[in-house]
Design an enzyme around this catalytic site. Structure first.
Site, PDB file in Angstrom:
ATOM      1  N   GLY A 282       0.921  -1.166  -0.083  1.00 18.12           N
ATOM      2  CA  GLY A 282      -0.105  -0.398  -0.001  1.00 18.12           C
ATOM      3  C   GLY A 282       0.702   1.149  -0.300  1.00 18.12           C
TER       4      GLY A 282
ATOM      5  CG  HIS B  99       4.879   4.766  -5.043  1.00 12.90           C
ATOM      6  ND1 HIS B  99       5.614   4.085  -5.999  1.00 12.90           N
ATOM      7  CD2 HIS B  99       5.360   3.937  -4.035  1.00 12.90           C
ATOM      8  CE1 HIS B  99       6.057   3.092  -5.569  1.00 12.90           C
ATOM      9  NE2 HIS B  99       6.224   2.755  -4.014  1.00 12.90           N
ATOM     10  CD  GLU B 100       3.473   7.967 -11.873  1.00 18.27           C
ATOM     11  OE1 GLU B 100       3.482   6.739 -12.122  1.00 18.27           O
ATOM     12  OE2 GLU B 100       1.806   8.222 -11.095  1.00 18.27           O
ATOM     13  N   GLY B 101       5.888   3.643  -8.999  1.00 13.55           N
ATOM     14  CA  GLY B 101       6.549   2.300  -9.132  1.00 13.55           C
ATOM     15  C   GLY B 101       5.091   1.072  -9.154  1.00 13.55           C
ATOM     16  CG  HIS B 102       3.410   0.442  -5.875  1.00 10.72           C
ATOM     17  ND1 HIS B 102       3.257   2.164  -4.480  1.00 10.72           N
ATOM     18  CD2 HIS B 102       3.663  -0.611  -4.532  1.00 10.72           C
ATOM     19  CE1 HIS B 102       3.816   1.286  -3.532  1.00 10.72           C
ATOM     20  NE2 HIS B 102       4.076   0.219  -3.612  1.00 10.72           N
TER      21      HIS B 102
ATOM     22  CD  GLN C  32      15.497  -5.152 -11.918  1.00 10.68           C
ATOM     23  OE1 GLN C  32      15.424  -6.504 -11.957  1.00 10.68           O
ATOM     24  NE2 GLN C  32      17.031  -5.338 -11.946  1.00 10.68           N
TER      25      GLN C  32
ATOM     26  CB  VAL D 122       8.998   3.764 -11.123  1.00 10.43           C
ATOM     27  CG1 VAL D 122       8.157   5.433 -10.891  1.00 10.43           C
ATOM     28  CG2 VAL D 122       8.324   2.569 -12.609  1.00 10.43           C
TER      29      VAL D 122
ATOM     30  CB  SER E 100       6.284   2.794   0.367  1.00 11.38           C
ATOM     31  OG  SER E 100       5.050   2.647  -0.403  1.00 11.38           O
TER      32      SER E 100
HETATM   33  P1  AMP Z   1       5.716  -2.411  -2.107  1.00  9.34           P
HETATM   34  O1  AMP Z   1       4.217  -2.119  -1.773  1.00  9.34           O
HETATM   35  O2  AMP Z   1       6.918  -0.969  -1.204  1.00  9.34           O
HETATM   36  O3  AMP Z   1       5.714  -3.876  -1.013  1.00  9.34           O
HETATM   37  O4  AMP Z   1       6.313  -3.042  -3.372  1.00  9.34           O
HETATM   38  C1  AMP Z   1       5.751  -3.660  -4.046  1.00  9.34           C
HETATM   39  C2  AMP Z   1       5.779  -3.556  -5.258  1.00  9.34           C
HETATM   40  O5  AMP Z   1       6.183  -2.857  -5.677  1.00  9.34           O
HETATM   41  C3  AMP Z   1       7.537  -4.552  -5.159  1.00  9.34           C
HETATM   42  O6  AMP Z   1       7.258  -5.550  -5.843  1.00  9.34           O
HETATM   43  C4  AMP Z   1       7.626  -3.271  -5.306  1.00  9.34           C
HETATM   44  O7  AMP Z   1       9.627  -4.375  -5.854  1.00  9.34           O
HETATM   45  C5  AMP Z   1       7.316  -2.938  -6.826  1.00  9.34           C
HETATM   46  N1  AMP Z   1       8.020  -1.404  -6.197  1.00  9.34           N
HETATM   47  C6  AMP Z   1       7.921  -0.525  -5.874  1.00  9.34           C
HETATM   48  N2  AMP Z   1       9.329   0.497  -5.932  1.00  9.34           N
HETATM   49  C7  AMP Z   1       9.380   0.639  -7.570  1.00  9.34           C
HETATM   50  C8  AMP Z   1       9.559   1.262  -7.769  1.00  9.34           C
HETATM   51  N3  AMP Z   1      10.273   2.619  -7.851  1.00  9.34           N
HETATM   52  N4  AMP Z   1       9.793   0.638  -9.525  1.00  9.34           N
HETATM   53  C9  AMP Z   1       9.483  -0.155  -9.896  1.00  9.34           C
HETATM   54  N5  AMP Z   1       8.871  -1.242  -8.921  1.00  9.34           N
HETATM   55  C10 AMP Z   1       8.539  -0.514  -7.677  1.00  9.34           C
END
Ligand code: AMP
Length: 293
Positions: free
Chosen positions: A44, A47-50, A161, A189, A199
């Site tokens: 949760g 952000h743009e990565g998600h 990644q 991203v 996050s």
């Molecule tokens: P998290 O919520 O931090 O557990 O992330 C969930 C998924 O989003 C994981 O597979 C992370 O690798 C991916 N993720 C988080 N930040 C980025 C980012 N900046 N670029 C690409 N994927 C991301």
């Protein structure tokens, strides 16, 4: 109990998104989804990565399931589980706008009921890099991801990644246990200054935020040295370390150049090689990586 969320972002047709809190109801709804089913597990505070993972999963599958679960089992006792940023209402609005079919938001008690005592341990690739500072982290990750895969039964699951070791651990688990799904890795991203979106960037105060760009600068230095013909991994790591040490707010946890499959440290850089690092800036422990190829 489930709630239905109407997306307002698409005027032509409204899309119904179901928010489900229990394993039982998720399993029931899953049977009605059109395959292939794309799945994006998250903690949760989206952000743009998600969103990069979510959009890719949306585009490549007929159905999209996203989970939001801050998994206590992957946080150490001194880590930020209770202070980890959360904003469920904002997350749900973002997911509705991406045409998500199901959002799975289980409670901790739903995922770890009293007496829960089964764990997934993924050998060697979990014993390196992050493990030294976060013992037991990948046992928590592998266990929750295995449980989520069994509940959601996705055709494909999407990982970033940015968390390179996590993606490697998940791929190894899926291969070793012959889990019936495909793991897709999505490129990192970044913010305009190169900082990987995360996050945990929310922990950075306005003075610390510019300092955090040093992670990506050091990875770019590694790529530049490699492109110029440098093959001595220790030398590249020294140059990266020296660059980071010029930033007084940064404290290095590790700098590594490793084999991207086994995560064994390399002496001679042979492509593809994973250059990765963990650096503390204020309260934030940040990680990032690039592949040298
Ligand atoms: P998290 O919520 O931090 O557990 O992330 C969930 C998924 O989003 C994981 O597979 C992370 O690798 C991916 N993720 C988080 N930040 C980025 C980012 N900046 N670029 C690409 N994927 C991301």
């Amino acid at each position: 109990m489930s709630i239905i969320f109407q997306s307002k972002s698409h005027q032509t047709h409204s899309h119904q998104m179901k928010v489900i809190e229990t394993i039982g109801e998720l399993r029931q709804r899953r049977r009605q989804l059109a395959a292939p089913v794309g799945f994006v597990p998250t903690m949760g505070y989206l952000h743009e990565g998600h969103l990069a993972l979510i959009r890719r999963a949306r585009a490549e599958n007929l159905s999209l399931v996203v989970s939001i679960f801050v998994n206590p089992a992957q946080f150490g006792p001194q880590e930020d589980f209770s202070s980890y940023p959360r904003d469920p209402q904002r997350d749900l609005a973002m997911l509705a706008a991406e045409q998500t079919d199901i959002v799975f938001t289980p409670s901790v008690a739903e995922m770890y009921p009293p007496g829960f005592n089964s764990w997934v341990e993924v050998g060697q690739v979990t014993e390196r890099l992050e493990e030294a500072s976060r013992p037991g982290h990948f046992r928590g990750v592998a266990t929750v991801v295995a449980k989520l895969f069994d509940i959601v039964q996705p055709t494909r699951a999407y990982f970033g990644q940015k968390d390179a070791q996590q993606t490697i651990v998940v791929k190894k688990m899926v291969a070793d246990l012959a889990m019936d799904l495909e793991i897709v890795t999505v490129p990192t991203v970044r913010e305009p200054d190169g900082l990987a979106v995360s996050s945990r960037n929310a922990y950075l105060n306005p003075e610390e935020r510019p300092a955090a760009a040093v992670l990506y600068r050091s990875l770019c230095l590694a790529r530049q040295l490699w492109a110029q013909g440098e093959k001595d991994a220790a030398h590249i790591c020294q140059q990266m370390t020296a660059l980071i040490q010029k930033e007084p707010r940064a404290t290095i946890d590790y700098v590594s150049i490793a084999d991207p499959e086994t995560l064994e440290e390399l002496e001679v850089v042979k492509p593809p090689a994973l250059a990765s690092l963990a650096v503390k800036i204020g309260k934030a422990r940040l990680i990032d990586n690039v592949v040298l190829e």
